[in-house]
Scaffold this motif. Structure first.
Motif, PDB file in Angstrom:
ATOM      1  N   GLU A  84      -8.825   5.445  -2.292  1.00 43.09           N
ATOM      2  CA  GLU A  84      -8.286   4.221  -1.573  1.00 43.09           C
ATOM      3  C   GLU A  84      -9.613   3.524  -0.986  1.00 43.09           C
ATOM      4  OE1 GLU A  84      -4.850   2.540   1.477  1.00 43.09           O
ATOM      5  OE2 GLU A  84      -5.270   4.891   1.433  1.00 43.09           O
ATOM      6  N   THR A 116       0.886  -1.164   0.271  1.00 49.85           N
ATOM      7  CA  THR A 116      -0.256   0.083  -0.018  1.00 49.85           C
ATOM      8  C   THR A 116       1.121   1.211  -0.150  1.00 49.85           C
ATOM      9  OG1 THR A 116      -1.600  -1.150   1.345  1.00 49.85           O
ATOM     10  CG2 THR A 116      -2.032   1.071   1.092  1.00 49.85           C
ATOM     11  N   SER A 117       2.041   1.199   0.701  1.00 43.36           N
ATOM     12  CA  SER A 117       2.928   2.310   0.784  1.00 43.36           C
ATOM     13  C   SER A 117       3.483   2.551  -0.761  1.00 43.36           C
ATOM     14  CB  SER A 117       4.006   2.356   1.750  1.00 43.36           C
ATOM     15  OG  SER A 117       3.647   1.989   2.994  1.00 43.36           O
ATOM     16  N   TYR A 148      -7.160   4.849  -8.533  1.00 44.17           N
ATOM     17  CA  TYR A 148      -7.984   3.913  -7.601  1.00 44.17           C
ATOM     18  C   TYR A 148      -7.012   2.818  -7.066  1.00 44.17           C
ATOM     19  CZ  TYR A 148     -12.200   5.672  -9.467  1.00 44.17           C
ATOM     20  OH  TYR A 148     -13.235   6.851  -9.901  1.00 44.17           O
ATOM     21  N   ILE A 149      -7.026   2.786  -5.671  1.00 47.26           N
ATOM     22  CA  ILE A 149      -6.014   1.896  -4.814  1.00 47.26           C
ATOM     23  C   ILE A 149      -7.033   0.902  -4.154  1.00 47.26           C
ATOM     24  CG2 ILE A 149      -4.368   1.555  -3.115  1.00 47.26           C
ATOM     25  CD1 ILE A 149      -3.195   4.272  -3.585  1.00 47.26           C
ATOM     26  N   ILE A 150      -7.149  -0.353  -4.664  1.00 51.58           N
ATOM     27  CA  ILE A 150      -8.246  -1.434  -4.127  1.00 51.58           C
ATOM     28  C   ILE A 150      -7.350  -2.105  -3.105  1.00 51.58           C
ATOM     29  CG2 ILE A 150      -9.970  -2.885  -4.592  1.00 51.58           C
ATOM     30  CD1 ILE A 150     -10.507  -1.681  -7.210  1.00 51.58           C
ATOM     31  N   ASP A 151      -7.646  -2.054  -2.042  1.00 53.01           N
ATOM     32  CA  ASP A 151      -6.655  -3.023  -1.122  1.00 53.01           C
ATOM     33  C   ASP A 151      -7.505  -4.163  -0.851  1.00 53.01           C
ATOM     34  OD1 ASP A 151      -4.482  -3.643   0.451  1.00 53.01           O
ATOM     35  OD2 ASP A 151      -5.165  -2.710   2.182  1.00 53.01           O
ATOM     36  N   GLY A 204      -4.447  11.926   2.658  1.00 56.44           N
ATOM     37  CA  GLY A 204      -5.465  11.144   2.191  1.00 56.44           C
ATOM     38  C   GLY A 204      -6.802  12.142   1.837  1.00 56.44           C
ATOM     39  N   VAL A 228      -7.169  10.570  -5.735  1.00 52.78           N
ATOM     40  CA  VAL A 228      -6.609   9.418  -5.333  1.00 52.78           C
ATOM     41  C   VAL A 228      -7.777   8.613  -4.499  1.00 52.78           C
ATOM     42  CG1 VAL A 228      -4.666   8.377  -3.995  1.00 52.78           C
ATOM     43  CG2 VAL A 228      -4.225  10.314  -5.971  1.00 52.78           C
ATOM     44  N   ALA A 248       2.040   1.934  -3.546  1.00 50.39           N
ATOM     45  CA  ALA A 248       0.897   2.423  -4.443  1.00 50.39           C
ATOM     46  C   ALA A 248       0.639   4.022  -3.947  1.00 50.39           C
ATOM     47  CB  ALA A 248      -0.388   1.677  -3.923  1.00 50.39           C
ATOM     48  N   LYS A 249       0.695   4.286  -2.816  1.00 53.28           N
ATOM     49  CA  LYS A 249       0.611   5.694  -2.603  1.00 53.28           C
ATOM     50  C   LYS A 249       1.699   6.612  -3.070  1.00 53.28           C
ATOM     51  CE  LYS A 249      -2.595   6.177   1.514  1.00 53.28           C
ATOM     52  NZ  LYS A 249      -2.561   6.748   2.537  1.00 53.28           N
ATOM     53  N   ASP A 269     -11.249  -0.169   0.499  1.00 54.29           N
ATOM     54  CA  ASP A 269     -10.874  -1.468   1.170  1.00 54.29           C
ATOM     55  C   ASP A 269     -11.884  -2.504   0.567  1.00 54.29           C
ATOM     56  OD1 ASP A 269     -10.243  -3.738   2.972  1.00 54.29           O
ATOM     57  OD2 ASP A 269     -11.798  -2.654   4.510  1.00 54.29           O
TER      58      ASP A 269
END
Length: 599
Positions: free
Chosen positions: A92, A52-53, A123-126, A85, A90, A55-56, A94
């Motif tokens: 994020e 995740t780091s 789009y960050i999909i964790d 955030g 951007v 990705a950011k 979950d």
């Protein structure tokens, strides 16, 4: 401002700050520099390794107007908004809590709109593997024909759960576990920046306990700082992680390698009394034995630890590699079994006995002898073989002559010289004569066993079970470890029959007169009676029980009808063989909550 955890305060803000993922970070920086970025990325790997780091940081670097060599400046308005955030471009998500089709459709609809502030909408999909099948299908269409200036970054710890159609439309990066040395170096940097005193050995213990996760390492370091009042010491690190000192590990391994079972069990008891975690103890043992093995062939690989002292070198060079191979295999088996048991102390005690009985194979012993090493192990092995040969010869000489009987498969041992005395013996007295059945060990003395079975009652067996744990608590460490794999299966006022789960432990108990005397004396103190204690193997107990009930069927039926006979026996007075269904129910709900009814 309230206190923040170390892993949040020291979260990487540049690619160069990500620990242990140099190949991935360099690839991403080059893609940004050359403007050859993909529309979708898949970051997968163990927890706490920087997915995740990364990705950011990627989102900042690709949108930063002041980026240099693929790194974000972290000072412009866009970088600061992404770090906090607060940038709308951007997003994020979950996937564990937004895993439905509607959520993914909403993403697909909003992705069509151009970014408002940044150059790219990210789009960050964790934990993307948590998406439902319908959600994956909804996402697939967007990945096939992505809108301009939109980048998807999918992060997961379980890539095998993601459909192949999704993976084939992304650039996949596999984040690896962070090795202990890299985690150690990062913690040293952080503590120096915080101006906190520390012991290097303490940080090495924490790095090993983290098992490849940088976030886990910083969380454990946080706990150690809190426990030690802002000071990191080896003693505090051992307490927080549940690990044991390398000195104790060295002593324990040397004791079992030297076959000192009693001393090894005493060392194990100290570990358990100190409240150490059983799983962590086994993992530490595996790591230590691995270092001993590697030091024989590649000493340079055993680095970053204080184990390479004179005692360590001596133990490594004097022990056969085959012993270390067998120890690691045994430790791995026990490590897997510990996850499913509520009695880890029993497994560790049995483990200690097993490790103390490991010898090198004959081929390995010959090889070490030819090179001038391992002579001590070979001598011990030869002594063991000679002792076994002598025991076999004495057993062969003393074995009774067995004469087959046509009526039953079992035979009765009748010495020829005493035929007349046998004829003069009453019929009832002939029942206890020892049988030589094909499934019955020669060590089981039926002549002593049958009188107990004849007088056995369910009440006596229940009473014996009630005091059994108290009886074990009165035993020394070695005897207690041996008896933990045993249980009472029949009892009367005159004695108790104890069944052993393993043939090896049964043989040990039968040959230990001191154990039998201790049990009988302690039972006398607990119950006020003086019962005889007899041992049987668990796999032979059903056969012994069945033979007794068959041979004494008429006698038992007559006793059952006689109300004045206090020793009347029924089948329920003798413990039934274990039923796997009942055993499983007892494991799930507890033995006290299970009632067995025969239909």
């Amino acid at each position: 401002m309230s206190y923040q955890a170390l892993y949040r305060v020291w979260r990487p803000q540049r690619f160069d700050e990500i620990v242990g993922q140099a190949v991935i970070t360099q690839t991403l920086k080059n893609a940004i520099i050359t403007q050859q970025t993909s529309h979708a990325y898949l970051f997968c790997g163990p927890r706490g390794t920087g997915k995740t780091s990364a990705a950011k940081i990627f989102a900042k670097a690709i949108n930063c107007p002041n980026q240099v060599d693929g790194e974000p400046c972290n000072h412009c308005e866009i970088c600061e908004a992404i770090t906090a955030g607060q940038l709308n471009d951007v997003i994020e998500i979950d996937a564990a809590s937004n895993n439905g089709v509607e959520e993914i459709r909403d993403i697909r609809d909003k992705a069509k709109y151009v970014p408002t502030q940044a150059t790219y909408k990210i789009y960050i999909i964790d934990e993307v593997h948590m998406l439902s099948t319908g959600a994956f299908n909804a996402l697939l269409k967007t990945l096939e024909e992505p809108p301009a200036n939109v980048i998807f970054i999918l992060a997961t710890t379980e890539p095998h759960k993601i459909p192949a159609t999704i993976i084939s439309r992304t650039q996949r990066f596999d984040f690896k576990r962070i090795n202990a040395q890299e985690a150690f170096d990062r913690m040293v940097f952080i503590l120096n920046e915080k101006q906190v005193s520390f012991e290097e050995n303490a940080l090495r213990v924490i790095a090993n306990a983290a098992e490849g996760g940088m976030r886990d390492a910083l969380s454990i370091l946080d706990q150690t700082l809190s426990f030690g009042d802002n000071e990191v010491t080896l003693a505090n690190a051992l307490l927080v992680t549940g690990s044991v000192t390398e000195g104790l590990l060295a002593d324990y391994v040397k004791q079992v390698v030297d076959h000192e079972t009693t001393v090894g069990l005493a060392a194990l008891q100290k570990v358990l009394d100190d409240g150490k975690d059983a799983g962590r103890f086994v993992e530490d043992l595996i790591s230590y034995v691995r270092d001993l093995l590697l030091y024989q062939e590649a000493p340079d690989m055993v680095t970053g630890s204080d184990v390479t002292n004179d005692a360590f070198k001596t133990l490594s060079q004097a022990t056969s590699p085959d012993v270390f191979y067998q120890m690691i295999n045994t430790l791995n088996e026990v490590s897997a079994q510990l996850r499913f048991t509520t009695h880890p102390d029993v497994y560790l005690e049995v483990l200690t006995v097993k490790l103390a009985q490991i010898y090198p194979s004959q081929e390995q012993a010959g090889a070490t002898t030819s090179t001038g090493t391992g002579s001590a192990d070979l001598t011990v092995l030869q002594q063991q073989i000679q002792g076994l040969k002598e025991q076999l010869a004495s057993l062969t000489t003393a074995a009774p002559v067995v004469q087959a009987q046509p009526a039953r498969s079992a035979a009765v041992s009748v010495p020829a010289a005493s035929a007349e005395s046998q004829a003069a013996t009453p019929k009832a007295a002939k029942a206890p004569v020892q049988k030589a059945a094909s499934h019955t060990s020669n060590s089981v003395n039926l002549s002593k066993l049958y009188p107990i079975l004849r007088a056995a009652t369910k009440h006596d067996l229940d009473a014996m079970r009630e005091v059994w744990n108290d009886l074990l608590d009165t035993l020394p460490i070695t005897q207690k470890a041996l008896m933990k794999v045993a249980k009472p299966v029949a009892a009367s006022g005159a004695g108790v029959i104890v069944s052993f789960s393993y043939e090896f432990f049964f043989d040990k108990a039968v040959s230990d007169d001191e154990l039998r005397q201790t049990l009988e004396q302690n039972l006398n103190r607990l119950t006020g009676e003086t019962p005889v204690v007899l041992f049987v193997p668990e796999d032979q107990w059903p056969k012994i029980r069945k033979d007794f009930l068959t041979d004494h069927k008429d006698e038992l039926a007559g006793n059952a009808d006689n109300a004045e006979t206090p020793a009347a026996v029924s089948e329920t007075a003798i413990n039934e063989p274990d039923n796997p269904v009942v055993t499983k129910a007892q494991e799930l709900f507890g033995a006290d909550n299970i009632t067995i009814q025969n239909d």
